[in-house]
Write an enzyme that holds these catalytic residues in place. Structure first.
Site, PDB file in Angstrom:
ATOM      1  N   LYS A 135      -0.694 -11.958   2.475  1.00 26.78           N
ATOM      2  CA  LYS A 135       0.370 -10.972   2.689  1.00 26.78           C
ATOM      3  C   LYS A 135       0.504 -10.534   4.147  1.00 26.78           C
ATOM      4  CE  LYS A 135       1.505 -10.131  -1.734  1.00 26.78           C
ATOM      5  NZ  LYS A 135       2.854 -10.486  -2.241  1.00 26.78           N
ATOM      6  N   GLU A 183       7.144  -1.618  -1.272  1.00 26.17           N
ATOM      7  CA  GLU A 183       6.703  -1.472  -2.653  1.00 26.17           C
ATOM      8  C   GLU A 183       5.398  -2.242  -2.788  1.00 26.17           C
ATOM      9  OE1 GLU A 183       8.680  -3.900  -1.669  1.00 26.17           O
ATOM     10  OE2 GLU A 183       7.415  -5.512  -2.423  1.00 26.17           O
ATOM     11  N   SER A 226      -5.005 -17.685  -2.104  1.00 30.18           N
ATOM     12  CA  SER A 226      -4.140 -16.733  -1.404  1.00 30.18           C
ATOM     13  C   SER A 226      -4.801 -15.401  -1.101  1.00 30.18           C
ATOM     14  CB  SER A 226      -2.865 -16.496  -2.219  1.00 30.18           C
ATOM     15  OG  SER A 226      -3.206 -16.085  -3.533  1.00 30.18           O
TER      16      SER A 226
END
Lengths: 395, 268
Positions: free
Chosen positions: A86, A108, A375
């Site tokens: 991210k 969010e 990830s």
């Protein structure tokens, strides 16, 4: 009018209130200008390298795979600062925020990983962050809530609807509608209205580019398959982007089957959903026959989303990528296997990709190279997994 | 029959603007909702703007979100909404009725089927909150083929190109946003809207009705003085429903008073 294609085939688009169109146009313009600005790119690259820790490692697993014909590599996004992929695109969008002269960031978050990435980038770059999080998720993800607050972000619990990610997105969009003049909506996945799916893909595409370079160096050829989990689909599109034009490379997206795709408790939007519009994009969504959005479910909060990024919907329809699903139990099994065999605790999200790759490895009859996008790391999931597995992991 | 044109012509003769209340169909349930809508008409509403409840209303503030939740909670479906609309239409053949909803409800049934159902139920216009002009073409084409007017939104931040498009494509009326943000009575409309109204007039847009943040007669008066053809009040109307859920007669009474007072402020 738009300068970039807003759609992937029929999918995508800009299904938002008219009021938000100028803000989306401004974002597209800033993204395009930044793309060709050496100064912007130098700063982005420098942050990725010196702050976030790129390039991330590529690890050949030693003990996980018993089939001698298979080499299973892990792209180690779990080692990135923040603990997941991210951080890549958040740094990019945070720089765009500054470029647009905005001082506030709205975001969010579901599990809290995008929220944590947003909080760290905003702390670093001097932006004021407010992060919407479903009230249920605030309870379930207390450590991440604390991390965000520690880094100066305001975390706003959302009570409306199901109190999860989808409702946090709704609330972020509402906030943006009132505050687009000074605030950027830093969307966390490759979904939502144009230009978000394109920007998020471009700011994650180094995952695939590095993978290509690393596998060429180690193996002298492209992998046979790259495998990534798909909630909204940001880590998957980042891994796929550089391989889309390489037909020899299978692109495999793994959706959450939850308690099974034959039940209502899953999040397989491509596998079991139907076409519709949610959060600004036409894509595959989970809905009832009247068009009311259904609640998704997954053991992994980061995959618990009833829609999917529009480019994945397109790649599925044209047959370029295949989308499969893995249950909670299979993911939890892979989670434990990777810990025990390789000493790596993966995120529950990434455990879905790993679980499917392990099935592929078992079934391979020819020499096969598979890369799994690992990830994120699993520290954030420990509390949840302890509740599920109890002392079964002893021994 | 062009009910909006007839309404605006009648109001011109009366030298008045339109008052258009909004409620969610099926809030709090279909039976009460039918009484509510009847009360709005009987108390002097010039037209109606009615929502079909949706699970994820991103353009709405808390008041209308809760109305959707109440309606969905009582099992209201789009089909039930259309049945109610047909009954209202049979009883009131002349009042313009507009729908305000979200795109996924339209697509779920198939766009053509949805517009056909609306046509059969006597609906005059459809406004889709999450379809901006850029995505509107196929919706407008379908609306036209069913004799329904696709309502377009003119936001305060719109570019000249958007205003020009509104001029070319609008019909029925133009929904003029009184301010940025989502629906709700908490934040008042930003007056005056006069400069926006001038821009709409200069591009020959359909008559503007001002909405978002309209909750009292003074705002209605101001909207009409600023050149709007009328005012839409949603959250204030829905708040009256929400605060009288346990006493329907009192709710209807309060709604009647509210509509009469708002309507009384529409004189020019």
């Amino acid at each position: 009018m738009n300068q970039l294609d807003t759609k992937f085939g029929d999918y995508g688009g800009m299904y938002v209130p008219e009021l938000l169109i100028p803000a989306l146009d401004q974002l597209e313009q800033a993204f395009l200008e930044a793309k060709d600005d050496p100064e912007f790119n130098a700063e982005f690259m420098s942050l990725l390298k010196d702050y976030a820790g790129r390039p991330t490692a590529m690890t050949l697993t030693r003990n996980l795979v018993s089939n001698p014909k298979v080499k299973l590599y892990l792209k180690r996004e779990d080692l990135l600062h923040g603990g997941a992929h991210k951080t890549n695109q958040v740094l990019g969008q945070a720089l765009l925020t500054k470029r647009m002269g905005k001082t506030e960031v709205i975001a969010e978050t579901g599990a809290g990983q995008h929220g944590v990435a947003t909080a760290l980038a905003c702390a670093l770059l001097g932006l004021k962050a407010r992060i919407y999080m479903g009230a249920k998720d605030v309870e379930r993800q207390a450590p991440n809530v604390f991390r965000m607050r520690l880094m100066g972000a305001e975390v706003i619990p959302v009570d409306s609807g199901s109190g999860t990610l989808k409702d946090a997105v709704n609330e972020a969009l509402r906030d943006w509608s009132a505050n687009y003049d000074k605030a950027h909506y830093l969307l966390g996945t490759a979904a939502g209205p144009h230009p978000f799916p394109t920007i998020v893909r471009e700011y994650h595409r180094m995952i695939g580019e590095e993978t290509r370079a690393q596998i060429m160096e180690k193996e002298g050829r492209l992998p046979d398959a790259v495998v990534a989990c798909v909630g909204g689909g940001s880590n998957a599109i980042g891994m796929f982007a550089d391989f889309i034009d390489e037909p020899s490379v299978r692109l495999v997206g793994v959706e959450p089957a939850g308690k099974g795709v034959h039940t209502k408790d899953h999040g397989a939007a491509i596998g079991k959903g139907t076409k519709g519009i949610l959060h600004g994009a036409y894509t595959y969504i989970m809905q009832d026959p009247d068009g009311q959005i259904e609640e998704s479910y997954s053991v992994s909060a980061g995959l618990d989303y009833p829609a999917v990024g529009p480019q994945h919907a397109y790649l599925s329809d044209i047959g370029r990528a295949e989308y499969v699903s893995v249950t909670d139990d299979e993911a939890l099994n892979a989670f434990q296997l990777l810990a025990r065999k390789e000493g790596i605790i993966p995120a529950l999200e990434s455990s879905h990709a790993l679980a499917y790759a392990l099935n592929m490895a078992d079934e391979a009859e020819e020499e096969t190279i598979i890369v799994v996008n690992l990830s994120g790391r699993g520290d954030k999931d420990l509390g949840h997994v302890i509740n599920i597995l109890g002392d079964q992991v002893n021994g | 029959m062009d009910r909006y044109a007839e309404m605006f012509a009648r109001l011109d003769e009366q030298n008045a603007g339109a008052f258009v209340p909004f409620v969610m169909i099926g809030d709090p349930d279909i039976e009460t909702s039918e009484k509510i809508i009847t009360q709005l008409i009987e108390s002097g509403a010039d037209a109606l703007e009615l929502g079909i409840p949706f699970s994820d209303p991103v353009a709405d503030g808390p008041t209308i979100q809760k109305a959707s939740i109440r309606a969905l909670g009582s099992g209201v479906t789009p089909t039930a909404c259309f049945e109610l609309l047909s009954r209202i239409r049979a009883k009131y053949p002349e009042i313009p009725v507009g729908l305000l909803l979200y795109s996924n409800l339209v697509l779920a049934k198939g766009m053509d089927t949805f517009y056909a159902q609306a046509e059969d139920a006597g609906v005059d216009s459809i406004l889709i909150a999450d379809v901006p002009i850029r995505e509107a073409k196929r919706f407008i084409d379908t609306a036209n083929s069913h004799g329904i007017k696709q309502i377009l939104i003119a936001p305060p931040n719109a570019t000249d190109a958007t205003f020009k498009a509104i001029g070319e494509l609008s019909s029925g009326y133009t929904y003029l946003l009184g301010r940025a943000g989502v629906t709700g009575a908490e934040t008042a409309a930003t007056m005056p809207a006069a400069s926006l109204i001038e821009r709409l007039t200069s591009v020959n847009a359909a008559p503007p009705l001002l909405g978002f943040g309209i909750s009292n007669p003074a705002q209605v008066k101001h909207a009409i003085e600023s050149g709007a053809a009328g005012a839409i009040s949603g959250s204030a109307t829905v708040n009256i429903i929400a605060s009288h859920l346990d006493d329907v007669p009192a709710m209807l009474n309060a709604l009647g008073t509210f509509v009469s007072e708002m309507k009384a402020a529409t004189g020019k």
